[in-house]
Design a protein around this motif. Structure first.
Motif, PDB file in Angstrom:
ATOM      1  N   LEU A  12      -0.469  -2.998   7.156  1.00  0.00           N
ATOM      2  CA  LEU A  12      -0.076  -3.272   5.769  1.00  0.00           C
ATOM      3  C   LEU A  12      -0.426  -4.696   5.356  1.00  0.00           C
ATOM      4  O   LEU A  12      -0.802  -4.944   4.205  1.00  0.00           O
ATOM      5  N   ASN A  13      -0.326  -5.635   6.289  1.00  0.00           N
ATOM      6  CA  ASN A  13      -0.595  -7.034   5.974  1.00  0.00           C
ATOM      7  C   ASN A  13      -2.048  -7.423   6.204  1.00  0.00           C
ATOM      8  O   ASN A  13      -2.381  -8.596   6.254  1.00  0.00           O
ATOM      9  N   GLN A  58       1.137   1.000   0.911  1.00  0.00           N
ATOM     10  CA  GLN A  58       1.528  -0.170   0.127  1.00  0.00           C
ATOM     11  C   GLN A  58       2.071   0.250  -1.239  1.00  0.00           C
ATOM     12  O   GLN A  58       3.094  -0.260  -1.694  1.00  0.00           O
ATOM     13  N   TRP A  59       1.389   1.181  -1.891  1.00  0.00           N
ATOM     14  CA  TRP A  59       1.852   1.657  -3.203  1.00  0.00           C
ATOM     15  C   TRP A  59       3.194   2.378  -3.077  1.00  0.00           C
ATOM     16  O   TRP A  59       4.076   2.203  -3.919  1.00  0.00           O
ATOM     17  N   ARG A  62       6.019   0.063  -2.774  1.00  0.00           N
ATOM     18  CA  ARG A  62       6.291  -0.567  -4.072  1.00  0.00           C
ATOM     19  C   ARG A  62       6.842   0.419  -5.103  1.00  0.00           C
ATOM     20  O   ARG A  62       7.013   0.082  -6.253  1.00  0.00           O
ATOM     21  N   LYS A 121       9.725  -3.503   3.067  1.00  0.00           N
ATOM     22  CA  LYS A 121       9.681  -4.042   1.706  1.00  0.00           C
ATOM     23  C   LYS A 121       8.397  -4.827   1.472  1.00  0.00           C
ATOM     24  O   LYS A 121       7.829  -5.396   2.400  1.00  0.00           O
ATOM     25  N   ALA A 122       8.016  -4.886   0.209  1.00  0.00           N
ATOM     26  CA  ALA A 122       6.943  -5.791  -0.217  1.00  0.00           C
ATOM     27  C   ALA A 122       7.582  -7.152  -0.437  1.00  0.00           C
ATOM     28  O   ALA A 122       8.736  -7.254  -0.865  1.00  0.00           O
ATOM     29  N   CYS A 123       6.848  -8.210  -0.136  1.00  0.00           N
ATOM     30  CA  CYS A 123       7.328  -9.564  -0.382  1.00  0.00           C
ATOM     31  C   CYS A 123       7.683  -9.704  -1.865  1.00  0.00           C
ATOM     32  O   CYS A 123       6.968  -9.193  -2.734  1.00  0.00           O
ATOM     33  N   GLU A 126       5.295 -12.050  -6.097  1.00  0.00           N
ATOM     34  CA  GLU A 126       4.269 -11.157  -6.636  1.00  0.00           C
ATOM     35  C   GLU A 126       2.853 -11.665  -6.421  1.00  0.00           C
ATOM     36  O   GLU A 126       1.895 -10.917  -6.553  1.00  0.00           O
ATOM     37  N   ASN A 129       0.722 -10.494  -1.046  1.00  0.00           N
ATOM     38  CA  ASN A 129       0.476  -9.062  -0.849  1.00  0.00           C
ATOM     39  C   ASN A 129       0.887  -8.663   0.565  1.00  0.00           C
ATOM     40  O   ASN A 129       0.272  -7.807   1.172  1.00  0.00           O
ATOM     41  N   PHE A 131       3.993  -7.628   3.518  1.00  0.00           N
ATOM     42  CA  PHE A 131       5.157  -6.753   3.653  1.00  0.00           C
ATOM     43  C   PHE A 131       6.021  -7.238   4.806  1.00  0.00           C
ATOM     44  O   PHE A 131       5.557  -7.962   5.680  1.00  0.00           O
ATOM     45  N   CYS A 144       8.169 -12.387   2.853  1.00  0.00           N
ATOM     46  CA  CYS A 144       7.453 -12.185   4.111  1.00  0.00           C
ATOM     47  C   CYS A 144       7.713 -13.350   5.052  1.00  0.00           C
ATOM     48  O   CYS A 144       7.774 -13.168   6.270  1.00  0.00           O
TER      49      CYS A 144
END
Length: 169
Positions: A12-13, A58-59, A62, A121-123, A126, A129, A131, A144
């Motif tokens: 993811l990262n 990722q989507w 979110r 979770k996403a960081c 914004e 990018n 997680f 993150c």
């Protein structure tokens, strides 16, 4: 095989924003390495499917549920097959064609969601990018990294409060 949390976050990262510019660490030799680490041969198709799985997850993290169809298409030709061992049954993921690395990431995502619901979770920054998997007791981690994104976001919030206070005087 690396544990689910580690491999999931690594993939993811693999698309960070560096200096505001989106990057993709699944390109070239690094992408081949990721695919091999997940049991693949490192083919271009494996890396492409791995990228599709990464982007869809990722989507989904979110909150974009429409990305589920992408993962479903990747998982349509996969199966778990049992292997009986002296220690019990081991379930092995079998995937058609070049889909094994992508299927392994989807499986890792599912296991993390089952064992730690709501903790992937996403960081909250914004502009980032990346997680995280929140291991805090109250489940309130937002960034993150506290040293980078957390510090930046807190500094911005403080500066905004100072500006608002100065304007109100």
């Amino acid at each position: 095989m690396v544990d689910d949390e580690t491999v999931l976050l690594d993939v993811l990262n693999s698309a960070p924003r560096l200096g505001g510019v989106a990057t993709d660490m699944l390109e070239g030799a690094k992408g081949v390495g990721f695919a091999r680490r997940l049991g693949g041969a490192g083919t271009d198709r494996e890396v492409d499917l791995l990228r599709q799985a990464r982007d869809a997850i990722q989507w989904l993290v979110r909150g974009r549920t429409d990305a589920a169809h992408t993962l479903q298409a990747l998982m349509d030709h996969t199966a778990l097959t049992p292997a009986v061992t002296p220690k019990g049954i081991q379930w092995n993921l079998v995937a058609a064609g070049d889909a094994l690395p992508a299927a392994r990431i989807a499986q890792a995502w599912s296991r993390v969601n089952e064992t730690l619901p709501g903790r992937l979770k996403a960081c909250a920054n914004e502009e980032c990018n990346l997680f995280l998997i929140d291991h805090t007791r109250p489940g309130t981690a937002k960034w993150c990294s506290m040293a980078t994104c957390g510090n930046r976001m807190k500094a911005r919030a403080h500066a905004s409060r100072v500006r608002s206070s100065a304007q109100q005087r």
